[in-house]
Design an enzyme around this catalytic site. Structure first.
Site, short mmCIF file in Angstrom:
data_model
loop_
_atom_site.label_atom_id
_atom_site.label_comp_id
_atom_site.label_asym_id
_atom_site.label_seq_id
_atom_site.Cartn_x
_atom_site.Cartn_y
_atom_site.Cartn_z
N SER A 83 4.19 -1.44 -16.25
CA SER A 83 3.74 -0.09 -15.93
C SER A 83 4.79 0.93 -16.37
CB SER A 83 3.51 0.05 -14.42
OG SER A 83 4.74 -0.08 -13.72
N ASP A 128 -0.25 -1.27 -17.93
CA ASP A 128 -1.23 -0.90 -16.92
C ASP A 128 -1.56 0.59 -16.97
OD1 ASP A 128 -2.98 -1.69 -14.97
OD2 ASP A 128 -1.48 -2.04 -13.42
N HIS A 129 -2.22 1.06 -15.92
CA HIS A 129 -2.72 2.43 -15.79
C HIS A 129 -1.89 3.49 -16.49
CE1 HIS A 129 -5.64 1.30 -12.60
NE2 HIS A 129 -4.72 0.40 -12.30
N GLU A 140 -10.87 2.53 -18.07
CA GLU A 140 -11.39 2.51 -16.71
C GLU A 140 -12.53 3.50 -16.54
OE1 GLU A 140 -9.92 2.77 -12.04
OE2 GLU A 140 -8.61 2.01 -13.61
N GLU A 182 -1.42 2.94 -6.44
CA GLU A 182 -0.61 1.98 -7.16
C GLU A 182 0.25 2.69 -8.18
OE1 GLU A 182 -1.16 -2.37 -9.19
OE2 GLU A 182 -2.51 -0.81 -9.90
N HIS A 191 -7.05 -0.52 -4.66
CA HIS A 191 -5.65 -0.95 -4.72
C HIS A 191 -5.06 -0.94 -3.31
CE1 HIS A 191 -5.53 0.62 -9.08
NE2 HIS A 191 -5.50 -0.69 -9.11
N GLY A 192 -4.11 -1.85 -3.08
CA GLY A 192 -3.43 -1.87 -1.79
C GLY A 192 -3.58 -3.19 -1.08
N HIS A 221 -9.78 -4.62 -11.02
CA HIS A 221 -8.59 -4.04 -10.39
C HIS A 221 -8.78 -4.00 -8.88
CE1 HIS A 221 -6.33 -2.17 -13.87
NE2 HIS A 221 -7.45 -2.60 -14.45
N GLY A 263 -8.13 -6.15 -6.13
CA GLY A 263 -8.87 -7.25 -5.53
C GLY A 263 -8.45 -7.62 -4.12
N SER A 264 -7.36 -7.02 -3.62
CA SER A 264 -6.89 -7.36 -2.28
C SER A 264 -7.94 -7.01 -1.24
CB SER A 264 -5.59 -6.60 -1.96
OG SER A 264 -5.15 -6.90 -0.66
N ASN A 275 -6.40 -8.21 -11.69
CA ASN A 275 -5.03 -7.82 -11.36
C ASN A 275 -4.59 -8.46 -10.04
OD1 ASN A 275 -5.09 -6.26 -13.64
ND2 ASN A 275 -4.35 -4.40 -12.63
N ILE A 276 -3.42 -9.08 -10.08
CA ILE A 276 -2.83 -9.70 -8.89
C ILE A 276 -1.46 -9.06 -8.70
CG2 ILE A 276 -2.13 -11.86 -7.80
CD1 ILE A 276 -5.04 -11.90 -8.49
N ASP A 277 -1.36 -8.09 -7.82
CA ASP A 277 -0.10 -7.36 -7.67
C ASP A 277 0.52 -7.50 -6.28
OD1 ASP A 277 -0.24 -6.45 -10.30
OD2 ASP A 277 -1.36 -4.66 -9.74
N THR A 278 -0.22 -7.06 -5.28
CA THR A 278 0.37 -6.99 -3.94
C THR A 278 0.77 -8.37 -3.42
OG1 THR A 278 -1.87 -7.01 -2.99
CG2 THR A 278 -0.83 -4.86 -3.32
#
Length: 454
Positions: free
Chosen positions: A156, A203-204, A268, A276, A321-322, A360, A362-363, A382-385
């Site tokens: 990012s 990313d974004h 997007e 995010e 996101h989050g 994007h 997915g949590s 996307n797997i971030d958190t």
């Protein structure tokens, strides 16, 4: 002064003589007086004989060095051929399931398109992980190696600045660009060593951040001139805050530039809720969280007209996101299924999934919803958190386990003068973070069915 040719000959002769001295048995020592007396007794003709002998030694020395050099080069060539053959056989065996164009290391151009189509056809999604250090980058590739799958290393703008160093001059996004490029070059150097295909992505990028995007494109174009492929595999433009027509127009303009050097565009539509990396959509109107099929068709019509243009669409279907507990996000993957049907009817094609979607935020989504989205043509999620928490948790657990050895440089339960360097060495806690992150990512890859895909 001796000529250059003479100097070379003397050096060769010296090397030859040294070798002979090393190989030959020691001769009895002769006193200085005996040497002088012997020389005085030699006839004058001996000088000529000596010169001939020296010339012969020189010639023999040069020939010997040349022969040894040629033999050495042949040995090196044989070794290179053996290594190349072994690598090719290993790659062919390891990627028996993958398209032939996909090789270990960073995947670009046709190989990337083949890889994404392979994912769509076989109903699995590739995890995209936001990385902010070489440690998190390496953990991603380690997970892919363990899972025998593939991974997307995502960088990012903020992550790029962090990699460059927060104290670095960021005038005109200089640090953001330099850090992102530096991370990409790291991936380029080591990805093949993990034996897996890696997608190198950013990313974004919202409208205000286009100078960062432009800097990365310049780096891609320079890399392409030298290597025949771009530095990155793909880039994302997130212009979802702009009117639809402007979003599509800017994306098309950039895709025309990207297509010339085989870079894929991710764009997007709609809005991914939450926050995010500086993009905050927490209070966005809920209606914008769901993309309509007609909007996707507008995108397809425009972007598919770009020669050699390849793209994916991050269509919003309630994703946020989050960090959320499962069941707290109203995800509607049926939107993606309906969109595929709509585009198929418009195109009149045989494929049930003409679009390639990305997921994007997915949590908080149920495994059932995630896999239903994959069936609709989602090729990347996307797997971030989860992975960020896992990295921290690994470091935290290391600290708790070794707490008594991390209070001072010297002194621990084993004695007041015992050193603690091997415990506070930063590599120890960072490695603990890498291991836990890699293990968590393997679990995510199982959810995405990205296991044993090579």
């Amino acid at each position: 002064m001796p000529s250059k040719a003479c100097s070379v000959a003397l050096a060769s002769a010296g090397a030859y003589a040294a070798a002979q001295a090393f190989l030959a048995p020691s001769a009895p020592q002769v006193s200085r007086e005996q040497q002088v007396r012997h020389l005085r007794q030699q006839p004058a003709e001996a000088a000529t004989s000596s010169s001939c002998a020296s010339a012969g030694a020189l010639a023999l020395g040069v020939a010997g060095v040349a022969a040894a050099t040629a033999q050495s080069k042949r040995a090196v060539r044989r070794q290179v051929v053996r290594q190349a053959t072994a690598t090719a056989e290993k790659t062919e065996k390891a990627f028996a399931k993958m398209p032939a164009s996909v090789k270990p290391g960073v995947v670009t151009g046709k190989a990337l398109v083949d890889l994404l189509n392979y994912a769509k056809e076989n109903k699995f999604a590739i995890p995209g992980v936001n990385c902010v250090s070489t440690s998190s980058i390496n953990a991603c590739m380690e997970a892919a190696k363990k899972a025998k799958g593939t991974v997307m290393v995502t960088l990012s703008r903020g992550g790029g600045q962090f990699i460059a160093g927060k104290a670095a001059d960021n005038t005109d996004d200089a640090a953001c660009i330099a850090g992102t490029v530096a991370a990409a070059l790291h991936v380029r150097q080591v990805a093949k060593l993990y034996g897996v295909p890696v997608i190198l992505h950013t990313d974004h990028c919202q409208k205000a951040w286009l100078p960062w995007f432009d800097g990365l494109m310049e780096a891609n174009e320079e890399y392409f001139k030298v290597h025949g492929e771009p530095l990155f595999s793909s880039h994302m433009l997130d212009l979802s805050e702009e009117p639809l027509e402007e979003n599509i127009a800017i994306c098309k303009k950039y895709l025309e530039r990207m297509a010339k050097i085989d870079i894929l565009l991710e764009m997007e539509l709609g809005v991914t809720g939450g926050e995010e990396d500086g993009v905050d959509n927490t209070d966005v109107d809920s209606s914008r969280l769901y993309t309509q099929p007609e909007e996707v068709w507008q995108v397809y019509e425009e972007l598919s007209s770009v020669p050699n243009g390849n793209f994916t669409v991050a269509a919003a279907f309630g994703n946020v996101h989050g960090v959320y507990a499962p069941g707290n996000v109203d995800l509607k993957p049926v939107i993606l299924h309906n969109t595929q049907k709509y585009v198929k009817e418009k195109l009149g094609c045989e494929s049930d999934k003409p679009m390639s979607f990305v997921f994007h935020g997915g949590s908080g989504s149920s495994l059932e919803d995630i896999r239903y989205a994959i069936e609709a043509g989602v090729v990347k999620m996307n797997i971030d958190t989860d992975t960020q928490w896992a990295f921290w948790d690994g470091m935290n657990q290391y600290q708790k386990k070794n707490k008594d050895y991390l209070q001072a440089q010297i002194g621990n339960p084993e004695g007041p003068e015992k050193p603690n360097k091997k415990y506070y060495d930063p590599r120890m806690s960072l490695r603990a973070g890498e291991e836990v992150m890699a293990d968590r990512l393997v679990q995510c890859m199982e959810d995405l069915k990205c296991i044993d895909r090579l």
